[in-house]
Write a protein that holds these residues in place. Structure first.
Motif, short mmCIF file in Angstrom:
data_model
loop_
_atom_site.label_atom_id
_atom_site.label_comp_id
_atom_site.label_asym_id
_atom_site.label_seq_id
_atom_site.Cartn_x
_atom_site.Cartn_y
_atom_site.Cartn_z
N ARG A 112 0.81 -1.21 0.00
CA ARG A 112 0.00 0.00 0.00
C ARG A 112 0.84 1.26 0.00
NH1 ARG A 112 -3.52 0.06 5.31
NH2 ARG A 112 -3.67 2.26 4.78
N GLU A 113 2.10 1.14 -0.43
CA GLU A 113 3.01 2.28 -0.44
C GLU A 113 3.72 2.42 -1.78
OE1 GLU A 113 4.59 2.70 4.11
OE2 GLU A 113 5.30 0.96 2.97
N ALA A 114 4.15 3.64 -2.07
CA ALA A 114 5.00 3.90 -3.22
C ALA A 114 6.45 3.84 -2.75
CB ALA A 114 4.70 5.28 -3.81
N PHE A 115 7.26 3.03 -3.42
CA PHE A 115 8.67 2.84 -3.06
C PHE A 115 9.52 3.54 -4.11
CE2 PHE A 115 12.68 0.60 -3.37
CZ PHE A 115 13.06 0.45 -2.03
N TYR A 116 10.37 4.48 -3.67
CA TYR A 116 11.14 5.30 -4.60
C TYR A 116 12.39 4.57 -5.08
CZ TYR A 116 8.20 9.28 -3.48
OH TYR A 116 7.12 10.12 -3.33
N LEU A 117 12.48 4.36 -6.40
CA LEU A 117 13.64 3.72 -7.00
C LEU A 117 14.75 4.72 -7.28
CD1 LEU A 117 12.31 1.21 -9.69
CD2 LEU A 117 13.43 0.67 -7.53
N CYS A 118 14.39 5.91 -7.69
CA CYS A 118 15.41 6.93 -7.92
C CYS A 118 14.81 8.33 -7.81
CB CYS A 118 16.10 6.75 -9.27
SG CYS A 118 15.04 6.84 -10.72
N ASN A 119 15.67 9.27 -7.52
CA ASN A 119 15.25 10.66 -7.30
C ASN A 119 16.39 11.57 -7.74
OD1 ASN A 119 15.88 12.69 -4.62
ND2 ASN A 119 14.18 13.17 -5.97
N GLY A 133 14.64 4.74 -1.92
CA GLY A 133 14.46 3.78 -0.83
C GLY A 133 13.38 4.16 0.15
N ARG A 134 12.88 5.39 0.08
CA ARG A 134 11.82 5.81 0.99
C ARG A 134 10.46 5.36 0.47
NH1 ARG A 134 12.81 10.16 4.84
NH2 ARG A 134 15.05 10.52 4.97
N ARG A 135 9.49 5.40 1.34
CA ARG A 135 8.12 4.99 1.00
C ARG A 135 7.14 6.09 1.35
NH1 ARG A 135 7.85 -0.99 1.00
NH2 ARG A 135 9.94 -1.80 1.43
N ASN A 136 6.10 6.22 0.53
CA ASN A 136 5.04 7.19 0.79
C ASN A 136 3.68 6.54 0.51
OD1 ASN A 136 6.17 9.58 1.78
ND2 ASN A 136 6.80 10.23 -0.26
N PRO A 137 2.62 7.04 1.13
CA PRO A 137 1.28 6.46 0.92
C PRO A 137 0.79 6.66 -0.50
CG PRO A 137 1.15 8.51 2.16
CD PRO A 137 2.60 8.17 2.07
N HIS A 139 -2.42 6.92 -1.65
CA HIS A 139 -3.58 7.79 -1.87
C HIS A 139 -3.26 9.27 -1.76
CE1 HIS A 139 -3.47 7.73 2.53
NE2 HIS A 139 -4.27 8.78 2.53
N ALA A 140 -2.09 9.61 -1.17
CA ALA A 140 -1.78 11.02 -0.92
C ALA A 140 -0.65 11.55 -1.80
CB ALA A 140 -1.41 11.21 0.56
N THR A 141 -0.30 10.82 -2.86
CA THR A 141 0.77 11.25 -3.74
C THR A 141 0.35 11.08 -5.20
OG1 THR A 141 1.75 9.03 -3.71
CG2 THR A 141 2.58 10.62 -2.10
N ALA A 142 0.91 11.91 -6.07
CA ALA A 142 0.63 11.77 -7.50
C ALA A 142 1.18 10.46 -8.03
CB ALA A 142 1.22 12.96 -8.26
N LEU A 143 2.38 10.08 -7.57
CA LEU A 143 2.95 8.79 -7.96
C LEU A 143 2.02 7.65 -7.58
CD1 LEU A 143 6.66 9.31 -6.86
CD2 LEU A 143 5.94 8.76 -9.18
N GLY A 144 1.53 7.71 -6.34
CA GLY A 144 0.67 6.65 -5.84
C GLY A 144 -0.62 6.51 -6.62
#
Length: 272
Positions: A112-119, A133-137, A139-144
């Motif tokens: 249920r999270e977006a996992f960042y591969l690169c930034n 390597g960070r994760r974000n929810p 439903h609250a992100t454009a990526l998600g």
């Protein structure tokens, strides 16, 4: 079998110790803190940390605090560089960040999270930390929102939608409508739904089957992203870059599930 079970338990405990550092804002922990976070006895935590230190997976400073070791960076680099999405997206995302001055991010879904591969940081959107390597929810992100497009049973997956700011979508019916709009227009937006003063715009990345396997975004301070006046410009750039990455991933046509009629954008006040 006893030996095998014991070995598995030791590995699980060592992994728990390493993961404990993921919740540390300072990046350092004492033995007592590791024991508390993992539920292990202090003696067990100390023994595992000593073993991990010998393997260079953790390091200890002069004050007796531990941090993750440099050898993990090597392993993380191998893992990231071997990921097919990272291989296809790295250079286009880096070029997008340089051209716009905004942050360019690539993420995949993990549960249920977006996992960042690169930034990649743009000159107008610097960060004090790396997103990789960070994760974000979701439903609250454009990526998600892009990563949710092909998910069956997403209400069950997400459960209760946590509120992060007054603008966070917390109603599943509203989120469904927003995702319908994303599917039609080919990109998603997010204005201060995860954190105040930050905005984002993203497009889905698809493999040869047309399935969404990742997403690409542009992000930065809301005053710089300025979606009220720049949405058309930035959406064109992010969609074009996503299309180039999709070609590398083997996808060369429109998504089969895109709808054919526009959906009116929700007024922010209608969100729960």
């Amino acid at each position: 079998m006893v030996t095998e079970a014991g070995t598995n338990q030791s590995v699980e405990r060592a992994v728990a110790v390493l993961r404990a550092f993921g919740g540390s804002s300072a990046g350092t922990l004492r033995v007592t803190e590791v024991a508390h976070l993992t539920g292990l006895r202090q003696s067990t935590a100390s023994r595992l940390l000593s073993t991990l230190e010998q393997a260079a997976f953790v390091e200890r400073d002069a004050d007796g605090q531990y941090r993750l070791g440099a050898d993990l960076i090597t392993l993380a680099g191998v893992a990231v560089n071997g990921h097919p999405v990272h291989h296809a997206a790295r250079q286009p995302a880096q070029s997008l960040a340089a051209a716009t001055g905004l942050g360019a991010n690539v993420a995949v879904r993990r549960g249920r999270e977006a996992f960042y591969l690169c930034n990649f940081e743009g000159r107008l959107a610097p960060r004090a930390f790396a997103l990789t390597g960070r994760r974000n929810p979701l439903h609250a992100t454009a990526l998600g929102k892009c990563l949710l497009l092909d998910v069956d049973g997403r209400r069950e997956l997400l459960g209760e939608l946590e509120r992060y700011t007054p603008r966070t979508i917390t109603d599943h019916a509203v989120l469904d409508t927003v995702l319908g709009q994303v599917a039609w227009q080919g990109y998603s937006t997010e204005t201060e739904e995860l954190s105040l003063s930050r905005s984002c715009l993203a497009a889905p990345l698809r493999d040869r089957s047309g399935r969404v396997v990742a997403a690409l975004s542009l992000s930065g301070p809301s005053s710089v992203v300025d979606l009220a006046t720049r949405e058309q410009e930035l959406s064109r750039l992010v969609v074009e870059t996503a299309d180039a990455i999709n070609s590398q991933l083997g996808h060369h046509g429109p998504a089969d599930h895109q709808i054919s009629a526009p959906i009116r954008r929700l007024d922010q006040r209608s969100r729960s």
